[in-house]
Design a protein around this motif. Structure first.
Motif, mmCIF file in Angstrom:
data_model
loop_
_atom_site.group_PDB
_atom_site.id
_atom_site.type_symbol
_atom_site.label_atom_id
_atom_site.label_comp_id
_atom_site.label_asym_id
_atom_site.label_seq_id
_atom_site.Cartn_x
_atom_site.Cartn_y
_atom_site.Cartn_z
ATOM 1 N N MET A 169 -95.681 -13.204 20.911
ATOM 2 C CA MET A 169 -95.817 -14.585 20.406
ATOM 3 C C MET A 169 -95.214 -14.685 19.001
ATOM 4 S SD MET A 169 -99.403 -16.608 19.678
ATOM 5 C CE MET A 169 -99.962 -15.535 18.343
ATOM 6 N N LEU A 205 -102.812 -7.155 22.073
ATOM 7 C CA LEU A 205 -101.868 -6.709 21.034
ATOM 8 C C LEU A 205 -100.433 -7.064 21.422
ATOM 9 C CD1 LEU A 205 -103.365 -3.204 20.102
ATOM 10 C CD2 LEU A 205 -103.480 -5.296 18.746
ATOM 11 N N ASN A 206 -100.085 -6.791 22.667
ATOM 12 C CA ASN A 206 -98.707 -7.046 23.116
ATOM 13 C C ASN A 206 -98.374 -8.533 23.194
ATOM 14 O OD1 ASN A 206 -98.264 -4.339 23.304
ATOM 15 N ND2 ASN A 206 -98.637 -4.208 25.509
ATOM 16 N N ILE A 238 -102.387 -13.420 13.547
ATOM 17 C CA ILE A 238 -103.848 -13.508 13.620
ATOM 18 C C ILE A 238 -104.485 -12.776 12.442
ATOM 19 C CG2 ILE A 238 -105.866 -12.845 14.990
ATOM 20 C CD1 ILE A 238 -104.360 -13.491 17.470
ATOM 21 N N MET A 245 -99.462 1.179 15.204
ATOM 22 C CA MET A 245 -99.390 -0.180 15.775
ATOM 23 C C MET A 245 -100.582 -0.996 15.305
ATOM 24 S SD MET A 245 -98.536 -2.428 18.403
ATOM 25 C CE MET A 245 -99.427 -3.927 18.547
ATOM 26 N N VAL A 292 -99.781 -11.017 21.522
ATOM 27 C CA VAL A 292 -99.691 -11.601 20.174
ATOM 28 C C VAL A 292 -98.405 -11.152 19.491
ATOM 29 C CG1 VAL A 292 -100.746 -11.621 17.880
ATOM 30 C CG2 VAL A 292 -102.181 -11.939 19.893
ATOM 31 N N ARG A 293 -98.030 -9.903 19.698
ATOM 32 C CA ARG A 293 -96.786 -9.414 19.080
ATOM 33 C C ARG A 293 -95.587 -10.210 19.621
ATOM 34 N NH1 ARG A 293 -95.830 -4.436 21.214
ATOM 35 N NH2 ARG A 293 -94.339 -5.541 22.521
#
Lengths: 253, 292
Positions: A213, A207-208, B11, B1, A210-211
């Motif tokens: 990115m 999650l982190n 994605i 989140m 990709v965030r």
């Protein structure tokens, strides 16, 4: 193997004074380039010629010159790391070119990789993605558990190792029509997701990363597969699919 | 989140692109099966099918899902394309292109062509079927009892009909109006998806007429002035669809994280689907246009 010979080439190279300057392609003629020299040695030769003409030499990234550090970049004749597969620019040789060729040399093009000078780009966006989750939190005080004490299936270990072969050069971003960093992030996520040590932080990691990115301004993945072909380390698209799976799992939690 | 991540992240957008795309592949298969009746079946069966598709509640739900999927796929695609263009503000002077397929690099262009096609296609057929008051009608069912004889919504077999229905069973607006005026008091006439004439006395259904989609479809592609152009544009749009599917089908699985031992089979099936489905769609207007 044919004997080395000397060729004369024309180069069209991106020159940009600094990050704020506009920049343009400039044309250089370079004679007597040995086909046995590497592409970077050819640029060294050009820079010597420029210095002797009292001109500013061309700035380009390079470090180990043996294809492992990921420092050399360059978009050569429309391809990341030039016209060969499975190599970085330092491993590209002038025997790939013919006498009289015109060779285009451009920096990586991505909003997330701003040009610093000439052919040098700022790839610290990759560092920030790594810092967002590309690690395992282990105590390294000297009482670390022996790595081999945890049994890992051979296939998983191999796949993790293949993903870990990523040198973070940015060829995937450079070659992707969307300037997407999915192959890089996919490899970094996969290398940990496949190992028991990495599973502990798997949810937050994907999650982190990709965030981060997305925040850096990289594009999205269209699955064209160009990154996989241009990657000097042969990182597979399977790693992007694995990241997509990991992300879906993490988002559901 | 996690929740916002499932809507906004790079994605997640691809998940939605993949899910709506795969649903639209299912829709294509269903739509094709229906269209093939234009050449492998008769007008009656095709019109019965068209009526079923516009009235059946289960099909209605599927059709709304299809509209939503098309919209979402298009809007999501536009958003992704804008982001992707923004990710490379300065382009390359020289590009090679050998490391990816032409179709994969042009999904947005192909998608735009398909979207324009869908809009014109819906104006030409879907909107007529749903909203056109002057849609031609055709006999669906006719009761052979006395009343039908008397009212004589006749066929060529029934002698001295009051209202003539032509050989193919087409009903003109004039006939409908005639029925309406002459049957006042005695017969009820309902017109929604079908025209039903009911005898008020005993509730006997004398006649049911339905919209003649077959007729307007054939007329559209056979039109002396525009039929050939319509056929050519239709075939070109199917070409764009073929390239879109060539990359899109297998790409959807990759986006959903499915890349395993079945991937070669998925890729193979996707390419087969990308060739067979658009070709079958395209031969229908060609046959209609050139058939005497």
């Amino acid at each position: 193997m044919s004997a080395a010979k000397n060729i004369n080439i024309t180069l069209k190279i991106w020159r940009q004074k600094d990050s704020k300057a506009k920049g343009q392609l400039e044309t250089y003629k370079l004679d007597n380039v040995s086909t046995a020299s590497s592409f970077l040695e050819m640029l060294d030769q050009l820079n010597e010629q420029l210095v002797s003409e009292r001109k500013e030499p061309i700035a380009f990234d390079h470090d180990c010159r043996e294809g492992i550090c990921g420092m050399c970049s360059l978009y050569i004749n429309g391809r990341a790391h030039g016209p060969d597969t499975g190599i970085t620019t330092c491993q590209l040789h002038m025997r790939m070119f013919k006498d009289g060729d015109t060779i285009y040399v451009e920096p990586w093009r991505s909003r997330a990789f701003p040009v610093i000078k000439d052919l040098v780009v700022d790839r610290s966006a990759f560092d920030r993605i790594q810092q967002a989750g590309g690690f395992v939190s282990v105590n390294t005080s000297g009482r670390t558990m022996d790595a081999n004490a945890i049994p890992i299936p051979k296939t998983d270990a191999d796949k993790s190792f293949e993903a870990a072969a990523c040198i973070g050069c940015g060829a995937c971003v450079a070659t992707c029509k969307n300037g997407s960093a999915m192959l890089f992030v996919g490899a970094k996520v996969s290398q940990y997701a496949l190992l028991p040590q990495g599973k502990v932080e798997a949810t937050q990691r994907v999650l982190n990363m990709v965030r981060q990115m997305d925040e850096e301004g990289f594009g999205n993945c269209t699955n064209t597969g160009a990154c996989e072909i241009e990657c000097p380390k042969g990182i597979s698209l399977e790693n992007i699919a694995r990241m997509n799976r990991e992300y879906l799992k993490a988002s559901m939690k | 989140m996690a929740k916002s991540a499932l809507l906004k992240s790079s994605i997640a957008k691809k998940y939605w692109m993949a899910l709506t795309g795969l649903f639209l592949c299912l829709f294509l298969a269903g739509h094709l099966a229906g269209n093939l009746q234009l050449i492998f079946s008769d007008a009656k069966h095709f019109n019965d099918y068209a009526l079923f598709m516009t009235t059946n509640p289960a099909v209605k739900i599927l059709s709304y899902l299809t509209y939503v999927s098309i919209l979402f796929h298009a809007i999501d695609g536009i958003m992704l394309t804008i982001q992707n263009k923004a990710a490379r503000p300065v382009g390359y002077a020289k590009t090679d292109g050998s490391s990816s397929s032409l179709a994969s690099r042009n999904m947005a262009v192909l998608g735009t062509i398909i979207l324009v096609f869908i809009v014109t296609h819906m104006v030409n057929f879907w909107a007529k079927m749903h909203f056109d008051k002057n849609m031609p009608l055709v006999v669906k069912e006719m009761n052979n009892g006395m009343m039908a004889q008397k009212l004589a919504v006749g066929t060529k077999d029934s002698p001295n009909p009051m209202f003539n229905v032509d050989e193919k069973g087409s009903i003109s607006d004039k006939i409908l109006n005639d029925i309406k005026t002459q049957s006042q008091g005695q017969y009820d006439l309902y017109k929604k998806d079908v025209v039903t004439i009911v005898n008020k006395k005993d509730g006997e259904v004398i006649f049911i007429g339905q919209k003649d989609l077959h007729k307007i479809t054939v007329a559209f592609f056979k039109d002396a002035k525009t039929g050939l152009l319509a056929t050519i544009l239709y075939v070109l749009a199917m070409g764009a669809l073929a390239f879109h599917l060539w990359h899109g089908f297998q790409s959807a699985f990759q986006s959903l994280g499915i890349n395993n031992k079945f991937t070669p089979a998925i890729k193979g099936f996707g390419k087969l689907f990308a060739i067979v489905v658009p070709i079958l769609f395209a031969i229908i207007p060609i046959i209609i246009h050139f058939k005497k």
